[in-house]
Design a protein around this motif. Sequence first.
Motif, mmCIF file in Angstrom:
data_model
loop_
_atom_site.group_PDB
_atom_site.id
_atom_site.type_symbol
_atom_site.label_atom_id
_atom_site.label_comp_id
_atom_site.label_asym_id
_atom_site.label_seq_id
_atom_site.Cartn_x
_atom_site.Cartn_y
_atom_site.Cartn_z
ATOM 1 N N TRP A 49 25.318 18.946 63.232
ATOM 2 C CA TRP A 49 26.584 19.671 63.305
ATOM 3 C C TRP A 49 26.889 20.191 64.703
ATOM 4 O O TRP A 49 27.927 20.824 64.907
ATOM 5 N N ARG B 108 33.875 26.363 68.093
ATOM 6 C CA ARG B 108 33.745 27.522 68.974
ATOM 7 C C ARG B 108 34.716 27.445 70.150
ATOM 8 O O ARG B 108 35.465 28.384 70.415
ATOM 9 N N LEU C 279 24.630 27.889 62.434
ATOM 10 C CA LEU C 279 23.938 26.652 62.067
ATOM 11 C C LEU C 279 22.546 27.039 61.624
ATOM 12 O O LEU C 279 21.871 27.794 62.314
ATOM 13 N N ALA D 50 30.199 22.119 65.801
ATOM 14 C CA ALA D 50 30.079 23.559 66.025
ATOM 15 C C ALA D 50 30.652 23.949 67.388
ATOM 16 O O ALA D 50 31.374 24.948 67.501
ATOM 17 N N VAL E 299 30.043 30.345 64.996
ATOM 18 C CA VAL E 299 29.495 29.314 64.103
ATOM 19 C C VAL E 299 28.007 29.565 63.869
ATOM 20 O O VAL E 299 27.253 29.756 64.821
#
Length: 106
Positions: free
Chosen positions: A44, A52, A61, A48, A59
């Motif tokens: 991701w 952002r 993760l 991400a 974000v």
Amino acid sequence: PPLHLTTSELVGHYLVLEPAARSARRSGARVVLLHGWHQSSECWLKTACELRDRYGHSVLLLDWLGHGRSPCDPRMMTPELLLLQLERALALVGRDIGGKVALAGI
């Protein structure tokens, strides 16, 4: 044998990407991106960064237990324990009705 996890093991590895302080487009919303089976949060990373940088989102993760940089034990990979991991990675705080909602989410 029973599985005993410390709080840090239960949360596992996670990364939070915050928009730059100078970002005029900060939305204040936190987006949580959850990877699939036999993957890690790295799948991701490009998305991400886009969320952002382009849209101003914070974000989160995380690597599920048994994936990526999180601790690995086959007994950790139950839906209930993974949900608990997610709940521990997110801090729900509320006041008045918000507190009631936060407690309902635990």
